[in-house]
Design an enzyme around this catalytic site. Structure first.
Site, short mmCIF file in Angstrom:
data_model
loop_
_atom_site.label_atom_id
_atom_site.label_comp_id
_atom_site.label_asym_id
_atom_site.label_seq_id
_atom_site.Cartn_x
_atom_site.Cartn_y
_atom_site.Cartn_z
CE LYS A 22 48.24 39.14 36.38
NZ LYS A 22 47.73 38.17 35.40
CG ASN A 23 44.41 37.31 37.55
OD1 ASN A 23 45.14 37.76 36.66
ND2 ASN A 23 44.76 36.29 38.31
NE ARG A 93 48.14 30.08 28.87
CZ ARG A 93 46.89 29.90 29.20
NH1 ARG A 93 46.29 30.70 30.07
NH2 ARG A 93 46.19 28.92 28.69
CB CYS A 117 52.85 29.39 29.46
SG CYS A 117 52.59 30.04 31.08
NE ARG A 122 48.57 29.30 32.77
CZ ARG A 122 48.72 30.52 33.25
NH1 ARG A 122 49.89 31.11 33.17
NH2 ARG A 122 47.71 31.15 33.79
CB VAL A 124 42.88 27.48 25.45
CG1 VAL A 124 43.78 28.45 26.19
CG2 VAL A 124 43.41 27.22 24.04
CG ASP A 125 41.48 21.28 26.84
OD1 ASP A 125 42.12 22.12 27.51
OD2 ASP A 125 41.07 20.21 27.32
CG ASP A 306 48.05 33.70 40.66
OD1 ASP A 306 48.69 32.82 40.05
OD2 ASP A 306 47.13 34.36 40.14
NE ARG A 398 52.78 39.24 31.90
CZ ARG A 398 52.47 38.05 31.43
NH1 ARG A 398 53.40 37.18 31.20
NH2 ARG A 398 51.22 37.73 31.18
C1 UD1 Z 1 43.98 32.22 35.96
C2 UD1 Z 1 44.73 33.44 36.43
C3 UD1 Z 1 46.09 33.01 36.97
C4 UD1 Z 1 45.94 31.94 38.05
C5 UD1 Z 1 45.06 30.79 37.55
C6 UD1 Z 1 44.72 29.78 38.64
C7 UD1 Z 1 43.90 35.20 34.98
C8 UD1 Z 1 44.16 36.15 33.88
N1 UD1 Z 1 44.90 34.35 35.31
O1 UD1 Z 1 44.73 31.64 34.89
O2 UD1 Z 1 46.72 34.17 37.53
O3 UD1 Z 1 47.20 31.43 38.40
O4 UD1 Z 1 43.82 31.30 37.03
O5 UD1 Z 1 44.10 30.41 39.70
O6 UD1 Z 1 42.85 35.23 35.59
N2 UD1 Z 1 43.17 23.98 32.01
C9 UD1 Z 1 42.95 23.00 31.06
N3 UD1 Z 1 42.24 23.34 29.93
C10 UD1 Z 1 41.75 24.61 29.71
C11 UD1 Z 1 41.98 25.58 30.70
C12 UD1 Z 1 42.71 25.24 31.85
O7 UD1 Z 1 43.39 21.87 31.20
O8 UD1 Z 1 41.11 24.83 28.67
C13 UD1 Z 1 43.94 23.65 33.24
C14 UD1 Z 1 45.27 24.42 33.35
O9 UD1 Z 1 46.31 23.81 32.64
C15 UD1 Z 1 45.48 24.41 34.85
C16 UD1 Z 1 44.06 24.46 35.43
O10 UD1 Z 1 43.20 24.07 34.36
O11 UD1 Z 1 46.08 23.21 35.27
C17 UD1 Z 1 43.64 25.81 35.94
O12 UD1 Z 1 43.96 26.81 34.99
P1 UD1 Z 1 43.07 28.09 34.76
O13 UD1 Z 1 42.15 28.33 35.91
O14 UD1 Z 1 42.45 28.01 33.42
O15 UD1 Z 1 44.14 29.25 34.74
P2 UD1 Z 1 44.04 30.57 33.91
O16 UD1 Z 1 42.59 30.93 33.76
O17 UD1 Z 1 44.90 30.50 32.73
#
Ligand code: UD1
Length: 417
Positions: A22-23, A93, A117, A122, A124-125, A306, A398
Site C-alpha cells: 500500500k505505502n 491522508r 486523523c 499529523r 504537513v508543514d 505500522d 484500506r
Molecule cells: C507514512 C505511512 C504510514 C506510517 C508512517 C510512519 C504512507 C502512505 N503512510 O505516513 O503508514 O505509519 O509513514 O512510518 O506511506 N510530521 C510533521 N510534519 C510533516 C510531516 C510529518 O511533523 O510535514 C511528523 C508526523 O506528525 C509524525 C512523523 O513526522 O510524527 C512521521 O510521520 P510521516 O513519516 O510523515 O508519516 P506519513 O508519511 O504520514
C-alpha cells in the site's frame, strides 16, 4: 456498518503470497503525474486506498484502466483539474502526495489540508516548506494548500523530522525541477526506494535513495514506464504475527526479507522460529506461548509503527510483562481499550503501553478505530476463546487485500456480515 466475526482457537497453518505494498503503490500512482505517456503499474493490491487514489487521479482528468489482475494503466497527460478535494483527502491522508507532482508538472495545485486523523495531528508543514524551498508559492486558506510556480528550482532541503510521504513528495517534485536537489534527513523506508526505482525507470536521475541523503538531478521531461510494486512488509509482518499468536506456522511467498529485520528480530525474541529463502519466509511457533517483547517504534530500519498494534495483541497473551513505546504518533493506542475488552491487561501511560500477558483472551464485540488497530483486533480474535465481532471493519480494507480470504485459506474461521 460491516463487521467480521472471528471464531477463535484455530491455528494458522499454510502458505500465502504477499500483496503489493500500500505505502509504495500510493506514492507511485501520484508520481505517474510527472511522466508523459502511459505507465503500467503491476502487482497493485486491491485496496480501498488504491481505489481512492485512482478516483482522485480520474477526477483530475487522468485516463485509467484496471485489468483483471488489478494492474493499472494510467496516463496523466491532460489533467484539466489540479485539485485534491477535502472529501478525498479527509478519507485518505496520502492524497497529499499529489501536491508535489502537480506543481512540478502543471505549475499549480490545490490540495485540501488533511486535518485531524484518528492516530494524531499529523501535520504537513514539512511537505509545504520543502516545496517552498524549491520556489513554489504556497498559500494556505479556506482549508486548502494553494501552490503555484513556473518551474521548481532544485535546492538543498533539510527535513526537520524524518517524514515518509514528505520525502516522497519532495523527491517526486524534484525530478522535474531545474538543477539539483539534495534532500537531507530523508526517510530511508523501502517504499521510498521503490518509488525512486519507478522514477528512475521514467528517466529520473536519483542517487542515494535508501540513505538519509537523496540527490536528484532534475530533468525537462520524464516518460511513463512499467513498474512492479514491491511486497507489503506490513501485511507480511501481520501474517507472521497471526501464526505466532495462534501457536501455528505460516510461509509467506513474495516476501521482502531484508526490509523486515526488526520485525523478525522481535518475533524470534517472542519464541518464533524463522527461516528465510530468497523470496519467502516461514515462521513456526510450535504451539508455544509467546514470550513478552519490549518494543520502541521509530523510522526504518527500527521497528515500524505500522506493526505496533499487532505486537500489542501478541504481547497481550505473552508469558510476562512487556513495554511498548510509540514515538511517531501521539494517539496510536486506541486498540488498547478494545483489547482490554477481550480480557487483555494493558495500561497506557503517555506514549507507553505496559502489557501484562494473560493466558487467554476471550471473544467480545470490539470496534476498529484505524487500519492497524483493526488488524490487531483480528489477530486477538484468532487467539481468543469464542467469537469476536470486529465492528467498523472498513478500516481494514484500506490496507489489507482480501484479509478474511487469506486468513481463512490459512485455517482461520472468519466471516464478514
Ligand atoms: C507514512 C505511512 C504510514 C506510517 C508512517 C510512519 C504512507 C502512505 N503512510 O505516513 O503508514 O505509519 O509513514 O512510518 O506511506 N510530521 C510533521 N510534519 C510533516 C510531516 C510529518 O511533523 O510535514 C511528523 C508526523 O506528525 C509524525 C512523523 O513526522 O510524527 C512521521 O510521520 P510521516 O513519516 O510523515 O508519516 P506519513 O508519511 O504520514
Amino acid at each position: 456498518m460491516q463487521k467480521i466475526t472471528i471464531t477463535g482457537g484455530h491455528k494458522i497453518h499454510g502458505e500465502i503470497k504477499a500483496s503489493g505494498a500500500k505505502n509504495a503503490v500510493l506514492p507511485i500512482l501520484a508520481a505517474t503525474i510527472v511522466g508523459q505517456g502511459e505507465s503500467h503499474i503491476k502487482h497493485v493490491p486491491h485496496l480501498h486506498d488504491v481505489t481512492t487514489m485512482n478516483q482522485l487521479l480520474a477526477q483530475m482528468g487522468a485516463s485509467l484502466t484496471v485489468d483483471h489482475h488489478a494492474d493499472i494503466t494510467i496516463c496523466t497527460d491532460n489533467l484539466q483539474n489540479q485539485t485534491a478535494p477535502y472529501e478525498t483527502v479527509k478519507t485518505m491522508r496520502a492524497s497529499i502526495l499529489a501536491l508535489g507532482p502537480l506543481v512540478a508538472r502543471y505549475g499549480r495545485a490545490k490540495v485540501s489540508l488533511p486535518g485531524g486523523c484518528p492516530i494524531g495531528a499529523r501535520p504537513v508543514d514539512l511537505h509545504i516548506k520543502g516545496l517552498q524551498a524549491m520556489g513554489a508559492n504556497i498559500n494556505v486558506h479556506d482549508g486548502y494548500i494553494h501552490a503555484s510556480c513556473d518551474r521548481l528550482q532544485g535546492n538543498r532541503i533539510v527535513m526537520e523530522k524524518v517524514t515518509v510521504t514528505g520525502t516522497e513528495n519532495i523527491l517526486i517534485a524534484a525530478t522535474l525541477a531545474k538543477g539539483e536537489t539534495l534532500i537531507e534527513n530523508a526517510a530511508i523506508e523501502p517504499e521510498v526506494v521503490d518509488l525512486a526505482k519507478y522514477l528512475k525507470a521514467m528517466g529520473a536521475e536519483i542517487r542515494g535513495e535508501g540513505t538519509s541523503k537523496i540527490y536528484i538531478q532534475g530533468k525537462d521531461q520524464l516518460y511513463g514506464t512499467t513498474h512492479e510494486v514491491m511486497p507489503d512488509r506490513i501485511e507480511i509482518g501481520t501474517f507472521l504475527v497471526a501464526a505466532a499468536i495462534t501457536g501455528g506456522s505460516v510461509t509467506v511467498r513474495n516476501s521482502c526479507n531484508d526490509d523486515l529485520d526488526a520485525v523478525f528480530g522481535k518475533l524470534r525474541e517472542a519464541g518464533a522460529e524463522i527461516h528465510t529463502t530468497d523470496n519467502s519466509v516461514t515462521l513456526s511457533m510450535h504451539n508455544k506461548r509467546p514470550q513478552p517483547v519490549d518494543i520502541r517504534t521509530a523510522p526504518h530500519p527500527a521497528f515500524p509503527t505500522d506493526m505496533q498494534a499487532q505486537f500489542c495483541a501478541l504481547n497481550a497473551i505473552a508469558d510476562g510483562t512487556s513495554h511498548i513505546t510509540e514515538t511517531l504518533f501521539e494517539n496510536r493506542f486506541m486498540h488498547v481499550e478494545e483489547l482490554n475488552r477481550m480480557g487483555a491487561n494493558i495500561h497506557v501511560e503517555g506514549n507507553q503501553a505496559v502489557i501484562k500477558g494473560v493466558e487467554k483472551l476471550s471473544g467480545a464485540p470490539v470496534t476498529a478505530t484505524d487500519l492497524r488497530a483493526s488488524a490487531s483486533l483480528v489477530l486477538a480474535g484468532l487467539a481468543a476463546e469464542g467469537k469476536t465481532d470486529v465492528h467498523d471493519i472498513h478500516y481494514i480494507d484500506r490496507g489489507y487485500e482480501a484479509i478474511e480470504e487469506k486468513m481463512n485459506q490459512l485455517g482461520a474461521k472468519i466471516i464478514r456480515n
